[in-house]
Enzyme design. Structure first.
Site, PDB file in Angstrom:
ATOM      1  N   TRP A 359      48.268 -26.479  10.929  1.00  0.00           N
ATOM      2  CA  TRP A 359      48.987 -27.760  10.894  1.00  0.00           C
ATOM      3  C   TRP A 359      50.309 -27.656  10.145  1.00  0.00           C
ATOM      4  O   TRP A 359      51.007 -28.642   9.971  1.00  0.00           O
ATOM      5  CB  TRP A 359      48.125 -28.829  10.215  1.00  0.00           C
ATOM      6  CG  TRP A 359      47.971 -28.668   8.716  1.00  0.00           C
ATOM      7  CD1 TRP A 359      47.812 -27.493   8.026  1.00  0.00           C
ATOM      8  CD2 TRP A 359      47.976 -29.698   7.729  1.00  0.00           C
ATOM      9  NE1 TRP A 359      47.682 -27.742   6.677  1.00  0.00           N
ATOM     10  CE2 TRP A 359      47.786 -29.086   6.464  1.00  0.00           C
ATOM     11  CE3 TRP A 359      48.107 -31.083   7.775  1.00  0.00           C
ATOM     12  CZ2 TRP A 359      47.729 -29.812   5.271  1.00  0.00           C
ATOM     13  CZ3 TRP A 359      48.049 -31.796   6.592  1.00  0.00           C
ATOM     14  CH2 TRP A 359      47.858 -31.168   5.354  1.00  0.00           C
ATOM     15  N   ASP A 360      50.649 -26.438   9.684  1.00  0.00           N
ATOM     16  CA  ASP A 360      51.819 -26.287   8.807  1.00  0.00           C
ATOM     17  C   ASP A 360      53.126 -26.724   9.452  1.00  0.00           C
ATOM     18  O   ASP A 360      54.130 -26.904   8.768  1.00  0.00           O
ATOM     19  CB  ASP A 360      51.918 -24.830   8.317  1.00  0.00           C
ATOM     20  CG  ASP A 360      50.663 -24.402   7.585  1.00  0.00           C
ATOM     21  OD1 ASP A 360      49.584 -24.461   8.209  1.00  0.00           O
ATOM     22  OD2 ASP A 360      50.742 -24.017   6.412  1.00  0.00           O
ATOM     23  N   GLU A 498      40.372 -28.141   1.766  1.00  0.00           N
ATOM     24  CA  GLU A 498      39.341 -27.389   2.496  1.00  0.00           C
ATOM     25  C   GLU A 498      38.119 -27.071   1.645  1.00  0.00           C
ATOM     26  O   GLU A 498      37.181 -26.461   2.139  1.00  0.00           O
ATOM     27  CB  GLU A 498      39.950 -26.094   3.013  1.00  0.00           C
ATOM     28  CG  GLU A 498      41.145 -26.357   3.887  1.00  0.00           C
ATOM     29  CD  GLU A 498      41.688 -25.091   4.503  1.00  0.00           C
ATOM     30  OE1 GLU A 498      41.987 -24.164   3.735  1.00  0.00           O
ATOM     31  OE2 GLU A 498      41.814 -25.039   5.727  1.00  0.00           O
ATOM     32  N   LYS A 619      41.232 -28.326  -3.352  1.00  0.00           N
ATOM     33  CA  LYS A 619      42.094 -27.156  -3.220  1.00  0.00           C
ATOM     34  C   LYS A 619      43.561 -27.594  -3.228  1.00  0.00           C
ATOM     35  O   LYS A 619      44.436 -26.927  -3.758  1.00  0.00           O
ATOM     36  CB  LYS A 619      41.769 -26.464  -1.902  1.00  0.00           C
ATOM     37  CG  LYS A 619      42.598 -25.231  -1.597  1.00  0.00           C
ATOM     38  CD  LYS A 619      42.186 -24.639  -0.272  1.00  0.00           C
ATOM     39  CE  LYS A 619      42.989 -23.413   0.089  1.00  0.00           C
ATOM     40  NZ  LYS A 619      42.728 -22.962   1.450  1.00  0.00           N
ATOM     41  N   GLN A 620      43.832 -28.697  -2.564  1.00  0.00           N
ATOM     42  CA  GLN A 620      45.213 -29.133  -2.395  1.00  0.00           C
ATOM     43  C   GLN A 620      45.222 -30.635  -2.129  1.00  0.00           C
ATOM     44  O   GLN A 620      44.176 -31.247  -1.956  1.00  0.00           O
ATOM     45  CB  GLN A 620      45.860 -28.410  -1.219  1.00  0.00           C
ATOM     46  CG  GLN A 620      45.243 -28.757   0.125  1.00  0.00           C
ATOM     47  CD  GLN A 620      45.513 -27.684   1.166  1.00  0.00           C
ATOM     48  OE1 GLN A 620      44.915 -26.621   1.139  1.00  0.00           O
ATOM     49  NE2 GLN A 620      46.403 -27.953   2.075  1.00  0.00           N
TER      50      GLN A 620
HETATM   51  C1  BGC Z   1      45.671 -24.230   3.591  1.00  0.00           C
HETATM   52  C2  BGC Z   1      45.911 -24.938   4.907  1.00  0.00           C
HETATM   53  C3  BGC Z   1      47.020 -24.232   5.637  1.00  0.00           C
HETATM   54  C4  BGC Z   1      46.695 -22.768   5.794  1.00  0.00           C
HETATM   55  C5  BGC Z   1      47.816 -22.017   6.432  1.00  0.00           C
HETATM   56  C6  BGC Z   1      45.379 -22.784   3.833  1.00  0.00           C
HETATM   57  O1  BGC Z   1      45.245 -22.116   2.614  1.00  0.00           O
HETATM   58  O2  BGC Z   1      44.574 -24.807   2.919  1.00  0.00           O
HETATM   59  O3  BGC Z   1      46.263 -26.275   4.670  1.00  0.00           O
HETATM   60  O4  BGC Z   1      47.200 -24.795   6.898  1.00  0.00           O
HETATM   61  O5  BGC Z   1      46.481 -22.217   4.513  1.00  0.00           O
HETATM   62  O6  BGC Z   1      48.973 -22.101   5.672  1.00  0.00           O
END
Ligand code: BGC
Length: 801
Positions: A359-360, A498, A619-620
């Protein structure tokens, strides 16, 4: 050691540091959006110090194997034959290796302005001979199939035999990421190799499953004191590689230049009959190194005019921002437009995440929309071409519309791994992060934002509407009616954080009512209804008939936008998901003390036989993503019809609440936090901004950058300057500015491409100036607060802010 960038354009690394070499390789990658090559030393091979990797956009292959009793299949971006194979040896000595000689100078420089990587070194070999070496290389930004590398050796104090070797090495595999090494990584088989003429080598390989043919052709020329000379060559064919060797006699004072021009083509290329013919043809068309460099630098210059961002203050921010844009354009550029590719979040810079698309793009497109909009459009077409796969995935899971995969590759199926290795515990763990259905909302959001930025009605009438309507349809069916609550709910998902993949003690994957997911679903449904309104009647009728959209379905969408459930707790805190507040609190200071680096708390807890699912630990950013994607007003407009309030103090309270419970295990986290704090706590916002800027240059996640850059955070850090701090927004045919400019950053000047105008914006603490260039393009509308001004070409407007 952090590199230095003295003039704002050139990154300099001093000395050779084997421990840091792979990080430098990733950060010194040169690429052009068609292919990219890590900044590995010429002549090096994959070992504990070096990892020369070359990746072509969209060039994937599948391999399967058995892990923990399960068959796993992975599609990976393939490491292609190494064209950097260019080296030399003195007398009968070994091929040059900086680790074997006494280095009296070693400097590596990445010139962002011209897109050139240079290495200069001076060494004394075991025989006491001193030689100075200069290497220059680039991946051609105009002629996308070409790359050049050149070595110049100044023989200082010796005479004798110099052996030179130039080759194409097909004995490569994907082994750049340690934790994937238990799985197979050999993707290529050799098809053909040879020497089409006196100065050229050709190597053709094919991927084992996707059967993509890749041809590399290399032309090597020798010069003494700038004069070309011929030297007999010996061909060497070993394994899947081909090389040529020359024996030269040199004397003190000689300057020997070895120029190697390489063409890389694949069977995916448009306008090509066959890859090896195409590679040889590109090579024939190629002029000298210097002539190629001139065109290459001109093309970069044109890119920098569009991507110009200048900060008047002498800070570290300027060169890092440019570095981030440089790597964006190495990964995707106008050379990618006809390639059917997405944006791999780790760039074409390494093998982490196997080059999959996530989704970046949500963090990347806002910068591209206003500089290379045709590129964003083509990247959205990548998603449109995968609508059939997304429809099929939705139908298989019992939904309508399109369910985009969390990780996407060639054909649009779900590429997420089902098992992942926790390097801390050595255990293979089931991975259900593929349940991040919010990825579809990001696709729809990106399509809408592109339309807002460009006003591209052609896109809206085609791919744009199709993407938005099909994703809406998915949400319309994924949201189920909960009679007891008289609300719609979405269950079995994973949010952007996540860490939470299930409820503690539950065997069922996924959590219920992730606030971000539910609100994004509402946003998509509203936009879909609005999109239908924006279409001319004939086109709406076509969509309604083709998609079989019935009135009841549209009514249901509308109802969901008024009855979606959003969980709350503690009087005004939006719960990350339903039941979040019942989870245990983590003793953050104990974990910080014990482990220092707790970014990947999930791995730490799993290795302790515990689970992060038990804790209020993210995590984020997850809830806070809502404040990143939407302004407070937009969020209120989504929540109020649902019967929820967002009082002014709710935003800082939510930010404080989640900030205290986030480990920032993704580099995306820092940008989102900088953004949401910008209007509340400027000092803290700047701290997160600096952290986002340092993600890769300082490798703050301790080793992950070597496996590939973090493109989402890189580009989002630039976007922070334009959309957050400068407050740029494209809405309703108006370019709005609303700066919250931190005076610490000095004056900002940047360019955007808006409705054919290359607009320059200059933001200082008290004023904003907007200038348009001269030309025949129609005037544009610029807005500040309630005022909208019509601006003709060649004029400037200023606002006191
Ligand atoms: C993040 C995701 C991201 C992916 C690719 C993961 O570590 O949690 O949000 O899309 O990395 O960058």
């Amino acid at each position: 050691m952090m590199p230095e960038a003295t003039d704002g354009w050139t990154w300099t690394y001093e000395g050779f540091d084997p421990d840091e070499e792979m990080l430098r390789e990733a950060l010194c990658t040169v690429g052009n959006g068609y292919f990219a090559t890590r900044g590995a030393a010429p002549g090096s091979r994959a070992d504990d110090v070096h990892y020369p990797g070359t990746y072509a956009a969209g060039c994937y292959n599948r391999l399967s194997s058995t892990v923990a009793g399960q068959v796993v299949e992975n599609e990976s971006l393939v490491n292609l034959p190494n064209w950097l194979a260019l080296t030399f040896a003195i007398e009968d000595g070994d091929w040059f290796d900086p680790a074997d000689v006494e280095l009296s100078a070693y400097r590596q420089q990445l010139d962002l302005q011209r897109g050139v990587l240079t290495r200069q070194l001076r060494f004394r070999d075991a025989g006491g001979r001193t030689t100075h070496v200069t290497e220059r290389r680039f991946a051609h930004m105009e002629s996308r199939h070409l790359a050049c590398i050149e070595l110049t050796l100044r023989i200082e104090d010796w005479s004798g035999r110099l052996r030179v070797r130039s080759g194409l090495d097909g004995d490569v595999e994907n082994s750049g990421v340690a934790r994937y090494r238990a799985l197979p990584g050999r993707h290529l088989r050799m098809v053909e190799r040879g020497a089409p003429d006196e100065e050229t080598l050709l190597l053709v390989v094919e991927t084992s499953q996707s059967r993509i043919r890749i041809a590399e052709a290399a032309r090597t020329r020798l010069f003494r004191g700038g004069e070309r000379f011929a030297a007999p060559r010996r061909l060497i064919e070993e394994g899947a590689s081909i090389a040529q060797e020359h024996d030269l006699t040199v004397v003190a004072g000689d300057e020997i230049t070895i120029e190697k021009v390489v063409a890389l083509t694949t069977s995916r290329d448009p306008a090509s009959s066959e890859p090896s013919l195409n590679a040889c043809r590109w090579l024939r068309w190629a002029g000298s190194f210097d002539a190629l460099l001139e065109r290459h630098a001109l093309t970069w210059d044109h890119l920098w005019r569009r991507f110009r961002i200048t900060l008047a203050h002498e800070t570290d921010v300027q060169p890092i921002v440019r570095l981030h844009l440089f790597h964006l354009l190495a990964t995707v550029s106008w050379n990618s437009i006809d390639l059917d590719v997405g944006v791999p979040p780790r760039g074409l810079h390494g093998e982490a995440y196997r080059g999959h698309i996530f989704w970046d793009e949500l963090f990347v497109f806002p910068t591209l929309n206003l500089r290379l909009p045709s590129l964003t459009r083509s990247l959205l077409e990548y998603r449109r071409r995968r609508l059939p796969a997304a429809r099929h995935a939705a139908a298989e899971a019992g939904y309508a519309g399109a369910m985009f995969p969390w990780q996407s590759g060639t054909d649009g199926r779900e590429e997420s791994q089902r098992l992942h290795l926790n390097p801390r515990s050595g255990r293979w763990i089931p991975d259900v992060t593929y349940r991040q259905r919010h990825v579809g909302a990001a696709v729809a959001y990106n399509a809408w934002l592109y339309y807002q930025a460009t006003g591209d009605r052609g896109f809206l009438l085609g791919a744009g509407s199709e993407l938005i309507l099909e994703v809406a349809r998915f949400w319309g069916s994924a949201a189920t009616y909960d009679r007891a609550r008289d609300r719609y709910v979405i269950t079995g998902v994973v949010g952007p954080d996540e860490f939470h993949t299930a409820y503690p003690e539950s065997d069922e994957p996924g959590i219920a009512n992730n606030a971000y997911t539910n609100i994004m679903a509402v946003w998509v449904l509203r936009r879909a209804l609005e999109t239908l309104e924006l279409l001319p009647e004939w086109r709406r009728a076509e969509f309604v008939e083709t998609l079989g959209l019935r009135r009841e379905e549209l009514e249901r969408w509308d109802e969901i936008t008024r009855k979606m459930f959003v969980p709350y707790h503690d009087d005004g805190i939006i719960s990350q998901f339903e039941g979040y507040e019942r989870l245990a609190e983590l003793d953050w200071s104990r974990y910080r003390e014990r482990y220092r680096d707790i970014h990947r708390l999930d791995r730490i807890l799993e290795a302790e036989d515990d689970s992060v699912n038990r804790y209020r630990a993210s995590k984020q950013a997850d809830v806070l993503m809502l404040f990143y994607v939407f302004s407070a007003d937009e969020l209120r407009q989504l929540l109020e019809p649902l019967g929820y309030q967002l009082p002014p103090d709710a935003i800082p309270r939510n930010i404080d609440y989640y900030l205290a419970r986030t480990s920032h295990g993704s580099t995306l986290s820092a940008v989102v936090h900088a953004w949401v704090l910008a209007r509340l706590h400027r000092v803290e916002a700047l701290e997160y901004f600096v952290q986002a800027l340092r993600s890769d240059v300082a490798d703050i996640q301790g080793g992950t950058t070597a496996e590939g850059i973090h493109l989402g955070a890189m580009v989002a850090s630039v976007d922070l300057l334009q959309r957050c701090f400068a407050g740029l927004e494209t809405r309703g045919d108006v370019l709005w500015i609303n700066p919250y400019w931190p005076p610490e950053l000095g004056t900002l000047e940047f360019a955007v491409l808006y409705r054919e105008h290359l607009v320059t914006l200059r933001i200082t603490e008290g004023t904003a100036h907007v200038s348009t260039g001269r030309g025949v393009q129609p005037s544009i509308r610029i807005g500040y607060r309630g005022t909208i001004v019509e601006v003709e070409p060649g004029s400037t407007v200023s606002f006191a802010v």
